[in-house]
Design a protein around this motif. Sequence first.
Motif, PDB file in Angstrom:
ATOM      1  N   THR A  57       0.851  -1.097  -0.039  1.00  0.00           N
ATOM      2  CA  THR A  57      -0.078  -0.087  -0.105  1.00  0.00           C
ATOM      3  C   THR A  57       0.861   1.299   0.013  1.00  0.00           C
ATOM      4  OG1 THR A  57      -1.754  -1.129   1.112  1.00  0.00           O
ATOM      5  CG2 THR A  57      -1.825   1.292   1.159  1.00  0.00           C
ATOM      6  N   VAL A  58       1.946   1.218   0.903  1.00  0.00           N
ATOM      7  CA  VAL A  58       2.754   2.507   1.009  1.00  0.00           C
ATOM      8  C   VAL A  58       3.425   2.557  -0.214  1.00  0.00           C
ATOM      9  CG1 VAL A  58       4.588   3.282   2.269  1.00  0.00           C
ATOM     10  CG2 VAL A  58       2.763   2.363   3.573  1.00  0.00           C
ATOM     11  N   ALA A  59       4.284   1.420  -0.821  1.00  0.00           N
ATOM     12  CA  ALA A  59       4.651   1.546  -2.185  1.00  0.00           C
ATOM     13  C   ALA A  59       3.809   2.004  -3.362  1.00  0.00           C
ATOM     14  CB  ALA A  59       5.228   0.084  -2.619  1.00  0.00           C
ATOM     15  N   THR A  60       2.541   2.097  -3.228  1.00  0.00           N
ATOM     16  CA  THR A  60       1.696   2.334  -4.302  1.00  0.00           C
ATOM     17  C   THR A  60       1.655   3.772  -4.101  1.00  0.00           C
ATOM     18  OG1 THR A  60       0.508   0.194  -4.539  1.00  0.00           O
ATOM     19  CG2 THR A  60      -0.794   1.963  -5.276  1.00  0.00           C
ATOM     20  N   LEU A  61       1.173   4.150  -2.911  1.00  0.00           N
ATOM     21  CA  LEU A  61       1.260   5.745  -2.432  1.00  0.00           C
ATOM     22  C   LEU A  61       2.607   6.346  -2.796  1.00  0.00           C
ATOM     23  CD1 LEU A  61      -0.358   5.565   0.899  1.00  0.00           C
ATOM     24  CD2 LEU A  61      -1.617   6.232  -1.170  1.00  0.00           C
ATOM     25  N   LEU A  62       3.573   5.951  -2.832  1.00  0.00           N
ATOM     26  CA  LEU A  62       4.857   6.346  -2.928  1.00  0.00           C
ATOM     27  C   LEU A  62       5.031   6.574  -4.471  1.00  0.00           C
ATOM     28  CD1 LEU A  62       7.216   4.764  -0.408  1.00  0.00           C
ATOM     29  CD2 LEU A  62       6.709   7.057  -0.560  1.00  0.00           C
ATOM     30  N   LYS A  63       4.737   5.586  -5.183  1.00  0.00           N
ATOM     31  CA  LYS A  63       4.584   5.701  -6.781  1.00  0.00           C
ATOM     32  C   LYS A  63       3.825   6.732  -7.192  1.00  0.00           C
ATOM     33  CE  LYS A  63       5.056   3.547 -10.961  1.00  0.00           C
ATOM     34  NZ  LYS A  63       4.680   4.735 -11.982  1.00  0.00           N
ATOM     35  N   ARG A  64       2.686   6.763  -6.726  1.00  0.00           N
ATOM     36  CA  ARG A  64       1.696   7.885  -7.174  1.00  0.00           C
ATOM     37  C   ARG A  64       2.265   9.258  -6.973  1.00  0.00           C
ATOM     38  NH1 ARG A  64      -3.829   6.340  -4.519  1.00  0.00           N
ATOM     39  NH2 ARG A  64      -4.112   4.160  -4.950  1.00  0.00           N
ATOM     40  N   MET A  65       2.752   9.531  -5.664  1.00  0.00           N
ATOM     41  CA  MET A  65       3.425  10.824  -5.342  1.00  0.00           C
ATOM     42  C   MET A  65       4.737  11.021  -6.210  1.00  0.00           C
ATOM     43  SD  MET A  65       2.905   9.785  -1.335  1.00  0.00           S
ATOM     44  CE  MET A  65       3.781  11.423  -0.693  1.00  0.00           C
ATOM     45  N   ILE A  66       5.331  10.136  -6.781  1.00  0.00           N
ATOM     46  CA  ILE A  66       6.489  10.513  -7.659  1.00  0.00           C
ATOM     47  C   ILE A  66       5.834  10.757  -8.853  1.00  0.00           C
ATOM     48  CG2 ILE A  66       8.215   9.251  -8.824  1.00  0.00           C
ATOM     49  CD1 ILE A  66       8.622   7.489  -6.479  1.00  0.00           C
ATOM     50  N   ASP A  67       4.958  10.129  -9.448  1.00  0.00           N
ATOM     51  CA  ASP A  67       4.369  10.321 -10.719  1.00  0.00           C
ATOM     52  C   ASP A  67       3.789  11.911 -10.700  1.00  0.00           C
ATOM     53  OD1 ASP A  67       4.999   8.007 -11.689  1.00  0.00           O
ATOM     54  OD2 ASP A  67       2.871   7.059 -11.364  1.00  0.00           O
ATOM     55  N   LYS A  68       3.283  12.217  -9.495  1.00  0.00           N
ATOM     56  CA  LYS A  68       2.402  13.412  -9.433  1.00  0.00           C
ATOM     57  C   LYS A  68       3.593  14.596  -9.323  1.00  0.00           C
ATOM     58  CE  LYS A  68      -1.909  12.009  -7.391  1.00  0.00           C
ATOM     59  NZ  LYS A  68      -2.672  12.146  -6.245  1.00  0.00           N
ATOM     60  N   GLY A  69       5.079  14.133  -9.159  1.00  0.00           N
ATOM     61  CA  GLY A  69       5.895  15.276  -8.887  1.00  0.00           C
ATOM     62  C   GLY A  69       6.251  15.593  -7.381  1.00  0.00           C
ATOM     63  N   PHE A  70       5.626  15.273  -6.570  1.00  0.00           N
ATOM     64  CA  PHE A  70       5.579  15.584  -4.959  1.00  0.00           C
ATOM     65  C   PHE A  70       6.907  15.075  -4.211  1.00  0.00           C
ATOM     66  CE2 PHE A  70       1.300  16.452  -5.721  1.00  0.00           C
ATOM     67  CZ  PHE A  70       1.084  17.583  -4.985  1.00  0.00           C
ATOM     68  N   ILE A  71       7.341  13.846  -4.753  1.00  0.00           N
ATOM     69  CA  ILE A  71       8.721  13.182  -4.232  1.00  0.00           C
ATOM     70  C   ILE A  71       9.598  12.694  -5.081  1.00  0.00           C
ATOM     71  CG2 ILE A  71       7.540  12.762  -2.140  1.00  0.00           C
ATOM     72  CD1 ILE A  71       7.421   9.825  -2.778  1.00  0.00           C
ATOM     73  N   ASP A  72      10.681  12.264  -4.761  1.00  0.00           N
ATOM     74  CA  ASP A  72      11.630  11.477  -5.758  1.00  0.00           C
ATOM     75  C   ASP A  72      12.425  10.728  -4.800  1.00  0.00           C
ATOM     76  OD1 ASP A  72      12.807  10.526  -8.053  1.00  0.00           O
ATOM     77  OD2 ASP A  72      13.461  12.395  -8.493  1.00  0.00           O
ATOM     78  N   TYR A  73      13.338   9.953  -5.153  1.00  0.00           N
ATOM     79  CA  TYR A  73      14.359   8.929  -4.464  1.00  0.00           C
ATOM     80  C   TYR A  73      15.591   9.015  -5.141  1.00  0.00           C
ATOM     81  CZ  TYR A  73      13.226   5.652  -8.213  1.00  0.00           C
ATOM     82  OH  TYR A  73      13.224   4.974  -9.335  1.00  0.00           O
ATOM     83  N   LYS A  74      16.485   8.419  -4.219  1.00  0.00           N
ATOM     84  CA  LYS A  74      17.804   8.085  -4.697  1.00  0.00           C
ATOM     85  C   LYS A  74      18.054   6.463  -4.388  1.00  0.00           C
ATOM     86  CE  LYS A  74      20.143  12.333  -3.136  1.00  0.00           C
ATOM     87  NZ  LYS A  74      20.935  12.920  -1.923  1.00  0.00           N
ATOM     88  N   LEU A  75      18.670   5.876  -5.194  1.00  0.00           N
ATOM     89  CA  LEU A  75      18.752   4.662  -5.079  1.00  0.00           C
ATOM     90  C   LEU A  75      20.231   4.272  -4.512  1.00  0.00           C
ATOM     91  CD1 LEU A  75      16.757   2.215  -6.073  1.00  0.00           C
ATOM     92  CD2 LEU A  75      18.084   2.463  -8.434  1.00  0.00           C
ATOM     93  N   TYR A  76      20.194   3.407  -3.531  1.00  0.00           N
ATOM     94  CA  TYR A  76      21.177   2.689  -2.763  1.00  0.00           C
ATOM     95  C   TYR A  76      21.082   1.087  -2.945  1.00  0.00           C
ATOM     96  CZ  TYR A  76      21.735   7.252  -0.674  1.00  0.00           C
ATOM     97  OH  TYR A  76      21.903   8.621  -0.607  1.00  0.00           O
ATOM     98  N   GLY A  77      21.644   0.493  -3.904  1.00  0.00           N
ATOM     99  CA  GLY A  77      21.544  -0.664  -4.282  1.00  0.00           C
ATOM    100  C   GLY A  77      20.206  -1.007  -4.825  1.00  0.00           C
ATOM    101  N   LYS A  78      19.678  -1.686  -3.902  1.00  0.00           N
ATOM    102  CA  LYS A  78      18.029  -2.080  -4.131  1.00  0.00           C
ATOM    103  C   LYS A  78      16.891  -1.067  -3.394  1.00  0.00           C
ATOM    104  CE  LYS A  78      18.405  -6.719  -5.814  1.00  0.00           C
ATOM    105  NZ  LYS A  78      17.859  -8.122  -6.011  1.00  0.00           N
ATOM    106  N   SER A  79      17.555  -0.681  -2.567  1.00  0.00           N
ATOM    107  CA  SER A  79      16.752   0.468  -1.393  1.00  0.00           C
ATOM    108  C   SER A  79      16.606   1.681  -1.989  1.00  0.00           C
ATOM    109  CB  SER A  79      17.532   0.437  -0.122  1.00  0.00           C
ATOM    110  OG  SER A  79      17.516  -1.066   0.632  1.00  0.00           O
ATOM    111  N   ARG A  80      15.494   2.276  -1.827  1.00  0.00           N
ATOM    112  CA  ARG A  80      15.136   3.874  -2.317  1.00  0.00           C
ATOM    113  C   ARG A  80      15.103   4.677  -1.083  1.00  0.00           C
ATOM    114  NH1 ARG A  80      10.539   3.067  -6.989  1.00  0.00           N
ATOM    115  NH2 ARG A  80      11.926   1.803  -8.470  1.00  0.00           N
TER     116      ARG A  80
END
Length: 123
Positions: free
Chosen positions: A38-61
């Motif tokens: 559920t949280v992963a889905t919310l994060l994806k939507r928020m990225i798509d909307k331009g509210f958040i982004d992430y840095k990749l550390y190996g497989k962790s965001r």
Amino acid sequence: MQLSKAEEQLMKYLWKLEKAFMKDLLDAFPEPKPATTTVATLLKRMIDKGFIDYKLYGKSREYYPLVKKTDYFSKHVNGLIKNFFNDSASQFASFFTSETNLSTSELEELKKIVDQEILKKQK
């Protein structure tokens, strides 16, 4: 673009933490905690909307906000004033002060804030 209630809740945790991995975000939720998916889905939507982004550390965001909390809520308040108070800040202030059961000390504090803003703008 606007956040849903669930996205807004998650965004509040991210603003507070400033940057966070999935585990940090899940830990921020009270019991019963939402599912990781559920949280992963919310994060994806928020990225798509331009509210958040992430840095990749190996497989962790590591997620971080792109929108400041003050900017987000300022936009909402301005929209509220425009849509419900005929674009009149004084109508909004009148409603807010008379309909929210503010104490005398809270009203005095608001008055101080308004007086300080008036002084700033007069300079």
